[in-house]
Design an enzyme around this catalytic site. Sequence first.
Site: not given
Length: 348
Positions: A54, A80
């Site tokens: 990301e 996460c």
Amino acid sequence: MTRMHEKWMSLAIEEARRGYGFVSPNPLVGAVVVRDGKILGKGYHHQCGMPHAEVEAVRDAEANGYNCEGAEIYVTLEPCCTYGRTPPCTELICSRKFRFVSIGTLDPNPAHAGRALKIFDEHGIKYEVGVCEKECIELNRIFFKYITTGKPYVFLKMGVTLDGKIACANGCSKFITGSEARKRVQYLRRGFDAIMVGANTIRKDVPTLFARNDDGTLFERKMKRFAASETMTRNELEIIYGSVEKVSDFEIVDVSTAEKWDDFLRKLAERKITSLFIEGGSELAASALSSGVVDRVEFHIAPQIMGGQDSISAVGGKSPLDLSNLYQLDNVQVMQLGNDIAVAGDIK
């Protein structure tokens, strides 16, 4: 779910695969940033300890001159939400004010599983889960096994003749399969943390057990090497390879019973070794299969017939007395490798 969503997720999966062989014990993850049907940026997790997919995708978008506010991000695995070597990716997504997040599959890690969704709800970010989910799970079969069971993923590869033989009666086995199959083996090796062969294979073939790139150079991340034997000594190993230095990282282990296999695999997991690649021989394959530790097999079948009662079969051990005792495969794949055929499948 639209075809465009599948298109962007498929691209994220392609990105994730670029980390193959480098990210262990982390999962393979890819991400794509999109707005109005246009790709703004993309990225993948390069290596354990480095920025997550990301982050790489957002950095790419911003380097291309785009603001991510109101954009969509497609990620192969749930972002996460905890601090580790890197900050949580949910924090990044929220701070950049993404409009929408598409998640290929949820993270089975209890520290993360489903928690990102609650965070996105709190920040008014829309999301979906399950686009190309089967492919995203397949991408991280090693990580999923390791994180959910506390044991490494075990893969058994064998090169065999059409009649299921791996060596002549005198042990001669180089090379049954062709160059394309051998390239496939090198590719597979690169994705595993450890490799194991039986003592007889070492005595006959003296394999280096290193992974190589397509150009023949050594792959930069070395696999941990194991010799399976109840009797082999380190001195014998050193004599076979010609020096102490060549086998300094080799370990000799006894995995002759299911209990010993279980103990060995748990100890590997404690060392953050998430995967084991077994390359024969016959008795080691039989031991691993009968102990129930093999997750997946891949047999490379050469269009040759060896014959002979004394030639060595791919899998040794005791002969079954009933066809119901055969090892069954699921999720079977068949590939052409030059003149050879590869048949792979999960052990049921």
